[in-house]
Scaffold this motif. Structure first.
Motif, PDB file in Angstrom:
ATOM      1  N   ASP A 183       0.833  -1.199   0.000  1.00  0.00           N
ATOM      2  CA  ASP A 183       0.000   0.000   0.000  1.00  0.00           C
ATOM      3  C   ASP A 183       0.871   1.254   0.000  1.00  0.00           C
ATOM      4  OD1 ASP A 183      -2.766   1.314   0.595  1.00  0.00           O
ATOM      5  OD2 ASP A 183      -1.439   2.126   2.140  1.00  0.00           O
ATOM      6  N   TYR A 184       1.922   1.244   0.816  1.00  0.00           N
ATOM      7  CA  TYR A 184       2.799   2.412   0.903  1.00  0.00           C
ATOM      8  C   TYR A 184       3.548   2.651  -0.406  1.00  0.00           C
ATOM      9  CZ  TYR A 184       6.750   5.336   2.209  1.00  0.00           C
ATOM     10  OH  TYR A 184       7.696   6.331   2.254  1.00  0.00           O
ATOM     11  N   ILE A 185       4.103   1.602  -0.997  1.00  0.00           N
ATOM     12  CA  ILE A 185       4.846   1.775  -2.248  1.00  0.00           C
ATOM     13  C   ILE A 185       3.928   2.236  -3.371  1.00  0.00           C
ATOM     14  CG2 ILE A 185       6.239   0.593  -3.999  1.00  0.00           C
ATOM     15  CD1 ILE A 185       7.720   1.247  -1.401  1.00  0.00           C
ATOM     16  N   CYS A 186       2.670   1.818  -3.355  1.00  0.00           N
ATOM     17  CA  CYS A 186       1.718   2.339  -4.338  1.00  0.00           C
ATOM     18  C   CYS A 186       1.529   3.846  -4.164  1.00  0.00           C
ATOM     19  CB  CYS A 186       0.373   1.618  -4.219  1.00  0.00           C
ATOM     20  SG  CYS A 186       0.368  -0.049  -4.910  1.00  0.00           S
ATOM     21  N   ARG A 187       1.495   4.308  -2.926  1.00  0.00           N
ATOM     22  CA  ARG A 187       1.402   5.749  -2.669  1.00  0.00           C
ATOM     23  C   ARG A 187       2.636   6.465  -3.200  1.00  0.00           C
ATOM     24  NH1 ARG A 187       1.019   6.700   3.333  1.00  0.00           N
ATOM     25  NH2 ARG A 187       0.749   8.866   2.695  1.00  0.00           N
ATOM     26  N   VAL A 188       3.795   5.856  -2.982  1.00  0.00           N
ATOM     27  CA  VAL A 188       5.045   6.441  -3.479  1.00  0.00           C
ATOM     28  C   VAL A 188       5.037   6.495  -5.012  1.00  0.00           C
ATOM     29  CG1 VAL A 188       7.548   6.122  -3.636  1.00  0.00           C
ATOM     30  CG2 VAL A 188       6.380   5.738  -1.455  1.00  0.00           C
ATOM     31  N   LEU A 189       4.611   5.424  -5.643  1.00  0.00           N
ATOM     32  CA  LEU A 189       4.554   5.392  -7.110  1.00  0.00           C
ATOM     33  C   LEU A 189       3.643   6.483  -7.658  1.00  0.00           C
ATOM     34  CD1 LEU A 189       4.277   1.527  -7.709  1.00  0.00           C
ATOM     35  CD2 LEU A 189       6.220   2.973  -8.316  1.00  0.00           C
ATOM     36  N   ASN A 190       2.506   6.666  -7.015  1.00  0.00           N
ATOM     37  CA  ASN A 190       1.565   7.683  -7.484  1.00  0.00           C
ATOM     38  C   ASN A 190       2.126   9.095  -7.293  1.00  0.00           C
ATOM     39  OD1 ASN A 190      -0.373   5.835  -8.324  1.00  0.00           O
ATOM     40  ND2 ASN A 190      -1.327   5.730  -6.304  1.00  0.00           N
ATOM     41  N   ARG A 191       2.814   9.308  -6.180  1.00  0.00           N
ATOM     42  CA  ARG A 191       3.428  10.631  -5.957  1.00  0.00           C
ATOM     43  C   ARG A 191       4.546  10.863  -6.960  1.00  0.00           C
ATOM     44  NH1 ARG A 191       2.179  15.321  -5.329  1.00  0.00           N
ATOM     45  NH2 ARG A 191       3.375  16.671  -3.915  1.00  0.00           N
ATOM     46  N   GLN A 192       5.314   9.835  -7.255  1.00  0.00           N
ATOM     47  CA  GLN A 192       6.379   9.932  -8.249  1.00  0.00           C
ATOM     48  C   GLN A 192       5.798  10.312  -9.612  1.00  0.00           C
ATOM     49  OE1 GLN A 192       8.423   6.206  -8.855  1.00  0.00           O
ATOM     50  NE2 GLN A 192       9.642   6.964 -10.558  1.00  0.00           N
ATOM     51  N   ARG A 193       4.687   9.704  -9.960  1.00  0.00           N
ATOM     52  CA  ARG A 193       4.035   9.990 -11.251  1.00  0.00           C
ATOM     53  C   ARG A 193       3.540  11.434 -11.292  1.00  0.00           C
ATOM     54  NH1 ARG A 193       1.386   6.989 -15.314  1.00  0.00           N
ATOM     55  NH2 ARG A 193      -0.435   8.026 -16.200  1.00  0.00           N
ATOM     56  N   GLU A 217      -0.531   7.078   7.713  1.00  0.00           N
ATOM     57  CA  GLU A 217      -0.827   8.465   8.077  1.00  0.00           C
ATOM     58  C   GLU A 217       0.321   9.440   7.821  1.00  0.00           C
ATOM     59  OE1 GLU A 217      -2.212   8.561  12.088  1.00  0.00           O
ATOM     60  OE2 GLU A 217      -3.885   7.183  11.713  1.00  0.00           O
ATOM     61  N   SER A 218       1.549   8.958   7.859  1.00  0.00           N
ATOM     62  CA  SER A 218       2.665   9.886   7.656  1.00  0.00           C
ATOM     63  C   SER A 218       2.769  10.269   6.186  1.00  0.00           C
ATOM     64  CB  SER A 218       3.976   9.253   8.124  1.00  0.00           C
ATOM     65  OG  SER A 218       4.272   8.091   7.373  1.00  0.00           O
ATOM     66  N   PRO A 219       3.168  11.507   5.885  1.00  0.00           N
ATOM     67  CA  PRO A 219       3.259  11.936   4.485  1.00  0.00           C
ATOM     68  C   PRO A 219       4.352  11.186   3.746  1.00  0.00           C
ATOM     69  CG  PRO A 219       4.236  13.581   5.940  1.00  0.00           C
ATOM     70  CD  PRO A 219       3.584  12.565   6.825  1.00  0.00           C
ATOM     71  N   VAL A 220       4.116  10.924   2.468  1.00  0.00           N
ATOM     72  CA  VAL A 220       5.137  10.274   1.642  1.00  0.00           C
ATOM     73  C   VAL A 220       6.383  11.148   1.600  1.00  0.00           C
ATOM     74  CG1 VAL A 220       5.716   9.584  -0.720  1.00  0.00           C
ATOM     75  CG2 VAL A 220       3.509   8.923   0.270  1.00  0.00           C
ATOM     76  N   GLU A 221       6.187  12.430   1.401  1.00  0.00           N
ATOM     77  CA  GLU A 221       7.310  13.371   1.387  1.00  0.00           C
ATOM     78  C   GLU A 221       7.579  13.833   2.818  1.00  0.00           C
ATOM     79  OE1 GLU A 221       7.702  15.955  -2.265  1.00  0.00           O
ATOM     80  OE2 GLU A 221       5.542  15.560  -2.292  1.00  0.00           O
ATOM     81  N   ASP A 222       8.502  13.134   3.457  1.00  0.00           N
ATOM     82  CA  ASP A 222       8.781  13.376   4.865  1.00  0.00           C
ATOM     83  C   ASP A 222      10.097  14.099   5.094  1.00  0.00           C
ATOM     84  OD1 ASP A 222      10.522  11.411   4.081  1.00  0.00           O
ATOM     85  OD2 ASP A 222       9.980   9.972   5.632  1.00  0.00           O
ATOM     86  N   GLY A 223      10.683  14.639   4.012  1.00  0.00           N
ATOM     87  CA  GLY A 223      11.966  15.307   4.135  1.00  0.00           C
ATOM     88  C   GLY A 223      13.143  14.364   3.975  1.00  0.00           C
ATOM     89  N   LEU A 224      12.884  13.073   3.942  1.00  0.00           N
ATOM     90  CA  LEU A 224      13.930  12.072   3.756  1.00  0.00           C
ATOM     91  C   LEU A 224      13.807  11.360   2.412  1.00  0.00           C
ATOM     92  CD1 LEU A 224      13.819  10.489   7.339  1.00  0.00           C
ATOM     93  CD2 LEU A 224      15.539  12.089   6.454  1.00  0.00           C
ATOM     94  N   LEU A 225      12.566  11.100   1.999  1.00  0.00           N
ATOM     95  CA  LEU A 225      12.334  10.432   0.719  1.00  0.00           C
ATOM     96  C   LEU A 225      12.353  11.487  -0.382  1.00  0.00           C
ATOM     97  CD1 LEU A 225      11.732   7.519  -0.276  1.00  0.00           C
ATOM     98  CD2 LEU A 225       9.329   8.205  -0.399  1.00  0.00           C
TER      99      LEU A 225
END
Length: 502
Positions: free
Chosen positions: A401-411, A474-482
């Protein structure tokens, strides 16, 4: 950057629970991304297809070993391998996943080339031929143990005249009716094999160097089956899953907080099942419950076999193997026609794939976990390593679920490279933690190859599902580290790149 796109957006390695789960989550939550699954075996299922020993079953209930999106509908909550495989086959067929699976391909190496923003993956077929694929992301669902090389306890069988079998390589149609069987080991595999072979074998002995904590429970979840009769399938599943997740969490934390009380309760259950045949020494490990995994005994099957005189547990140390069995250090000879070495697995990191970035080999034991699913300063790669104190699939679900969120933000950002960045200055401030706070032999033997673990999130692999689920959801995908980066640019976002161009 090359003008042509990679073969797929995401290459998933492994068609077991982790890989199938990621594919299903992508279909639901990242449908604009393409994917393929490569599987070294000729069948899907991973562990549940590889192991063929008698009685092979889950030691976690299927309401948590099942996926969050697919209700478990069988009457038994503790399921055997054929039922689990049926469940997985149903998912891949109903969700159109099977057409994305390429069987018989073993991943040998994977090199991420930043100038191309893609992984170059080399695979080997059974005939030795090589296949090459490219992907923007690599998702490793290859499990946690070595499929080729199980743990070797170093036994010398040169004098033994019988048959020696390792559960990981179980022979087809093994004839054991009327034979004396010795199972060396005390873990979940041994606890499963002993009662399953007891009906046909002349005798089955489980020889253990040290005991294991055991917990008996019914194979059927009475509450789950009741709920399924009065509620829609999905609602009943969600309620049962919620119940079992919280019961798992409570049981583990109670064992850590009040080990004496939990030990006493476990002993009482075993004594009730065995009656006067109960020998506390055979069921009292030199460690507290849940310092290693607790072995499940569904429907008291092991205890029933022991009470019926068809199976026994012997605690002792092996001096040597003789022609007709095992000689213990106290002089006892345990006769055996067949010896099964259920002595454990050997862990493997990243499926033993030679992973590199720009040709430089990646040493996973030098990298920190990031949120339990990625690694410090390693771009576009995710992994699943399940829980030791709960069902594997719980981690597989939240990671997917988390990596899908990352993929969508990347897109959305038009980025091609996603990396959890850990600077040398920040790394120097990290307080490290034991990656696995478990004393199990297979864990202790493999710590030197495991990635690093911090005391605090996000640079750690937790053993607390409820906490992880909350953090990842709940934590944002863009957390200042990713960080998200476009090809050929140091800009972290497409907006920054456009501003620079203006």
């Amino acid at each position: 950057m090359l003008a042509t796109p990679p073969d797929v957006d995401v290459l998933i390695v492994g068609a077991g629970i982790s890989g199938i789960g990621m594919a299903a989550h992508m279909g639901m939550k990242a449908p604009h991304h393409s994917y393929a699954i490569v599987e070294r075996r000729e069948n899907l299922g991973g562990t549940w297809d590889l192991f063929r020993y008698p009685g092979i079953r889950s030691d976690s209930d299927m309401h948590t070993l099942g996926f969050d999106f697919e209700p478990w509908k069988h009457e038994k909550s503790i399921a055997d391998a054929p039922a689990i495989l049926d469940y997985l086959h149903k998912i891949v067929d109903e969700r159109g996943i099977r057409e994305h699976i390429r069987f018989g391909l073993k991943v040998i190496s994977a090199d991420f080339r930043e100038d191309e923003t893609r992984w170059h993956v080399e695979m080997e077929a059974d005939d030795g031929s090589r296949t090459h694929m490219t992907a923007n992301w690599l998702y490793l669902g290859a499990g946690y143990y070595d499929y080729d090389d199980p743990y070797d306890a170093g036994f010398d069988f040169s004098e033994y005249e019988g048959q020696v079998i390792h559960p990981q390589f179980w022979p087809e149609n093994l004839e054991y009716a009327g034979k004396k069987v010795l199972v060396v080991g005390s873990g979940a595999t041994a606890v499963t094999i002993v009662p399953s072979m007891a009906d046909k074998a002349a005798s089955v002995t489980m020889l253990q160097r040290t005991p294991t904590w055991m917990f008996a429970r019914p194979a059927k979840d009475r509450i789950a089956n009741l709920l399924r009769k009065v509620l829609p399938e999905e609602i009943a599943y969600k309620i049962t899953r919620f119940k079992n997740i919280h019961m798992q969490d409570l049981s583990f934390k109670t064992a850590r907080d009040k080990p004496e009380k939990v030990s006493e309760n476990l002993h009482k259950r075993i004594e009730k099942a065995l009656g006067p045949d109960y020998n506390p020494e055979d069921f009292t490990p030199p460690y507290n419950p849940w310092e290693q995994r607790v072995c499940l005994v569904p429907d008291d099957d092991l205890f029933k076999a022991m009470k019926a005189g068809k199976a026994q547990i012997v605690t002792g140390h092996i001096e040597k193997f003789e022609a007709n069995g095992a000689r213990l250090t106290d002089g006892t000879l345990i006769e055996a026609d067949i010896i099964i070495t259920a002595t454990g697995l050997k862990l493997a990191v990243a499926g033993k794939i030679a992973v590199s970035v720009n040709g430089e080999p990646v040493q996973f034991n030098e990298r920190f976990y990031y949120k339990g699913c990625m690694f410090s300063n390693l771009p576009n790669l995710a992994v699943v390593f399940g829980y030791l104190n709960a069902s594997w699939t719980l981690r597989a679900d939240i990671n997917s679920d988390y990596i899908c969120r990352v993929l969508n933000r990347q897109r959305e950002k038009g980025a091609q490279i996603v990396t959890p960045v850990l600077t040398p200055e920040a790394e120097a401030q990290i307080e490290e933690d034991d990656v696995f706070d478990f004393s199990s032999g297979y864990i202790q033997r493999s710590k030197h190859i495991m990635p690093r673990n911090a005391v605090r999130y996000p640079w750690r692999l937790n053993q607390d599902y409820l906490s992880d689920r909350k953090e990842l959801k709940e934590s944002p995908v863009e957390d200042g580290l990713l960080t998200f980066k476009r090809a050929g640019s140091n800009a972290r976002t497409s907006e920054e790149q456009l501003e620079a161009a203006e």
